[in-house]
Design a protein around this motif. Structure first.
Motif, PDB file in Angstrom:
ATOM      1  N   ASP A 259       0.825  -1.206   0.000  1.00 52.02           N
ATOM      2  CA  ASP A 259       0.000   0.000   0.000  1.00 52.02           C
ATOM      3  C   ASP A 259       0.862   1.261   0.000  1.00 52.02           C
ATOM      4  O   ASP A 259       0.512   2.264  -0.642  1.00 52.02           O
ATOM      5  N   LEU A 260       1.989   1.211   0.710  1.00 48.94           N
ATOM      6  CA  LEU A 260       2.889   2.369   0.713  1.00 48.94           C
ATOM      7  C   LEU A 260       3.418   2.660  -0.689  1.00 48.94           C
ATOM      8  O   LEU A 260       3.510   3.817  -1.103  1.00 48.94           O
ATOM      9  N   SER A 261       3.757   1.601  -1.420  1.00 48.99           N
ATOM     10  CA  SER A 261       4.263   1.810  -2.780  1.00 48.99           C
ATOM     11  C   SER A 261       3.156   2.333  -3.699  1.00 48.99           C
ATOM     12  O   SER A 261       3.408   3.192  -4.553  1.00 48.99           O
ATOM     13  N   ILE A 262       1.946   1.818  -3.531  1.00 52.27           N
ATOM     14  CA  ILE A 262       0.812   2.299  -4.328  1.00 52.27           C
ATOM     15  C   ILE A 262       0.580   3.781  -4.064  1.00 52.27           C
ATOM     16  O   ILE A 262       0.395   4.585  -4.996  1.00 52.27           O
ATOM     17  N   ASN A 263       0.588   4.172  -2.791  1.00 51.42           N
ATOM     18  CA  ASN A 263       0.367   5.580  -2.442  1.00 51.42           C
ATOM     19  C   ASN A 263       1.449   6.463  -3.044  1.00 51.42           C
ATOM     20  O   ASN A 263       1.170   7.568  -3.550  1.00 51.42           O
ATOM     21  N   TRP A 264       2.698   5.984  -3.000  1.00 58.58           N
ATOM     22  CA  TRP A 264       3.805   6.773  -3.555  1.00 58.58           C
ATOM     23  C   TRP A 264       3.662   6.918  -5.061  1.00 58.58           C
ATOM     24  O   TRP A 264       3.868   8.020  -5.613  1.00 58.58           O
ATOM     25  N   LEU A 265       3.304   5.840  -5.743  1.00 59.01           N
ATOM     26  CA  LEU A 265       3.118   5.910  -7.192  1.00 59.01           C
ATOM     27  C   LEU A 265       1.976   6.869  -7.535  1.00 59.01           C
ATOM     28  O   LEU A 265       2.059   7.626  -8.513  1.00 59.01           O
ATOM     29  N   GLU A 266       0.935   6.854  -6.725  1.00 59.95           N
ATOM     30  CA  GLU A 266      -0.179   7.783  -6.953  1.00 59.95           C
ATOM     31  C   GLU A 266       0.287   9.225  -6.786  1.00 59.95           C
ATOM     32  O   GLU A 266      -0.075  10.110  -7.575  1.00 59.95           O
ATOM     33  N   GLU A 267       1.132   9.458  -5.794  1.00 58.95           N
ATOM     34  CA  GLU A 267       1.708  10.789  -5.606  1.00 58.95           C
ATOM     35  C   GLU A 267       2.570  11.199  -6.798  1.00 58.95           C
ATOM     36  O   GLU A 267       2.678  12.383  -7.118  1.00 58.95           O
ATOM     37  N   ARG A 268       3.163  10.208  -7.472  1.00 54.95           N
ATOM     38  CA  ARG A 268       4.004  10.473  -8.629  1.00 54.95           C
ATOM     39  C   ARG A 268       3.170  10.680  -9.904  1.00 54.95           C
ATOM     40  O   ARG A 268       3.714  10.873 -10.981  1.00 54.95           O
ATOM     41  N   GLY A 269       1.834  10.606  -9.800  1.00 46.73           N
ATOM     42  CA  GLY A 269       0.982  10.877 -10.948  1.00 46.73           C
ATOM     43  C   GLY A 269       0.348   9.643 -11.567  1.00 46.73           C
ATOM     44  O   GLY A 269      -0.380   9.758 -12.563  1.00 46.73           O
ATOM     45  N   PHE A 270       0.625   8.459 -11.000  1.00 50.60           N
ATOM     46  CA  PHE A 270      -0.007   7.244 -11.525  1.00 50.60           C
ATOM     47  C   PHE A 270      -1.489   7.268 -11.184  1.00 50.60           C
ATOM     48  O   PHE A 270      -1.874   7.557 -10.040  1.00 50.60           O
ATOM     49  N   LYS A 271      -2.329   6.934 -12.169  1.00 49.55           N
ATOM     50  CA  LYS A 271      -3.763   6.894 -11.947  1.00 49.55           C
ATOM     51  C   LYS A 271      -4.149   5.501 -11.494  1.00 49.55           C
ATOM     52  O   LYS A 271      -4.128   4.551 -12.263  1.00 49.55           O
ATOM     53  N   ILE A 272      -4.460   5.375 -10.222  1.00 49.01           N
ATOM     54  CA  ILE A 272      -4.719   4.092  -9.593  1.00 49.01           C
ATOM     55  C   ILE A 272      -6.217   3.835  -9.514  1.00 49.01           C
ATOM     56  O   ILE A 272      -6.976   4.667  -9.028  1.00 49.01           O
ATOM     57  N   PHE A 273      -6.668   2.673 -10.002  1.00 46.38           N
ATOM     58  CA  PHE A 273      -8.076   2.281  -9.909  1.00 46.38           C
ATOM     59  C   PHE A 273      -8.213   1.198  -8.829  1.00 46.38           C
ATOM     60  O   PHE A 273      -8.251   0.020  -9.115  1.00 46.38           O
ATOM     61  N   SER A 274      -8.223   1.597  -7.563  1.00 43.14           N
ATOM     62  CA  SER A 274      -8.316   0.625  -6.480  1.00 43.14           C
ATOM     63  C   SER A 274      -9.780   0.340  -6.158  1.00 43.14           C
ATOM     64  O   SER A 274     -10.625   1.191  -6.296  1.00 43.14           O
TER      65      SER A 274
END
Length: 274
Positions: A259-274
């Motif tokens: 989850d920490l990596s997902i949150n970081w990637l989202e902060e980097r602009g990745f569009k996450i569909f959780s």
């Protein structure tokens, strides 16, 4: 869902050495008229570890499923290993995998600007090579070699430095005991301002790959002003993967790394569909 096994050598029309691997397994969610037929997703290239002597199952499909559950399209690389293959074979296969994903972004509903890679242990070193050595002449002959740079990398208890604080077995297998080559592939010496942003995680008492190497690499990212995040968990064995029962290494605290990596990637602009 799209599940395929791609022979990267066949795809690139490159003669395949005997005993070589270079296979990419695709795990991709298909679009649906009930949801959004035009939806594009981020992608994650998964590079398992194994000391450059084998490719670990524990760090392959289970990792793909974890990111798939967060809306990523997932791709797992099975790369060639020692004693039959040394650098740059593994690096070229990893670069081919990144290029393949971007060349086929439309087919797999992938945003080509959001293609990350995650690597574990020796696979973390290979992933780190992608994130730092994407301009290397050893891949310059590949079609669309400029597609090889990951948008971001996730380095999981990675093999990083050569020498003190190293996992010497991985470098031995990668370079066939060529210390001069191993020294050039020590990741802290490869970081530049243009390196891919990196999420690093490790356990403090890892008995196989010393955490100090990850700390050294994190410092190099900081010195070169490369965006990064670093998480060190207090307790956990090497090869912990998802830190779940699925891989026989349940550790609820360490499992938070996903989850920490997902949150970081989202902060980097990745569009996450959780």
């Amino acid at each position: 869902m799209l599940v395929e096994r791609i022979d990267l050598y066949t795809y690139f029309n490159i003669p395949k050495p005997e005993k070589a691997e270079g296979f990419l397994t695709v795990y991709c969610l298909d679009n649906s008229t009930e949801i959004d037929t035009k939806r594009v997703r981020p992608a994650m290239l998964v590079i398992p570890g194994g000391g450059y002597a084998f490719v670990s199952d524990r760090e392959g499909e289970s990792i793909a499923m974890a990111y798939l559950s967060h809306g990523f399209q997932a791709f797992v690389l099975k790369y060639s290993v020692a004693p039959d293959f040394v650098y740059p074979t593994q690096f070229r296969e990893a670069a081919m995998a990144m290029i393949f994903i971007r060349e086929n972004a439309k087919k797999y509903h992938v945003d080509p600007d959001q293609v990350a890679s995650i690597g574990f242990s020796a696979g973390g070193h290979l992933c780190g090579c992608l994130g730092n050595l994407f301009n290397s002449p050893v891949i310059s002959d590949l079609r669309n070699c400029d597609f090889a740079r990951p948008t971001a990398v996730v380095l999981s208890y990675p093999v990083t430095v050569f020498g003190e604080h190293s996992h010497l077995g991985s470098f031995k297998n990668l370079t066939a005991n060529n210390d001069e080559l191993a020294n050039t592939l020590s990741l802290e010496k490869c970081v530049t301002h243009f390196s891919s942003p990196a999420f690093l995680w490790h356990t403090a008492n890892d008995p196989v790959v010393p955490v100090i190497g990850t700390l050294i690499l994190a410092r190099k990212y900081a010195e070169n002003e490369v965006p990064f995040a670093l998480h060190v968990f207090g307790n956990g064995p090497h090869g912990i993967s998802t830190a779940s029962d699925e891989v026989n290494s349940a550790n609820a605290h360490v499992a938070k790394w996903i989850d920490l990596s997902i949150n970081w990637l989202e902060e980097r602009g990745f569009k996450i569909f959780s």
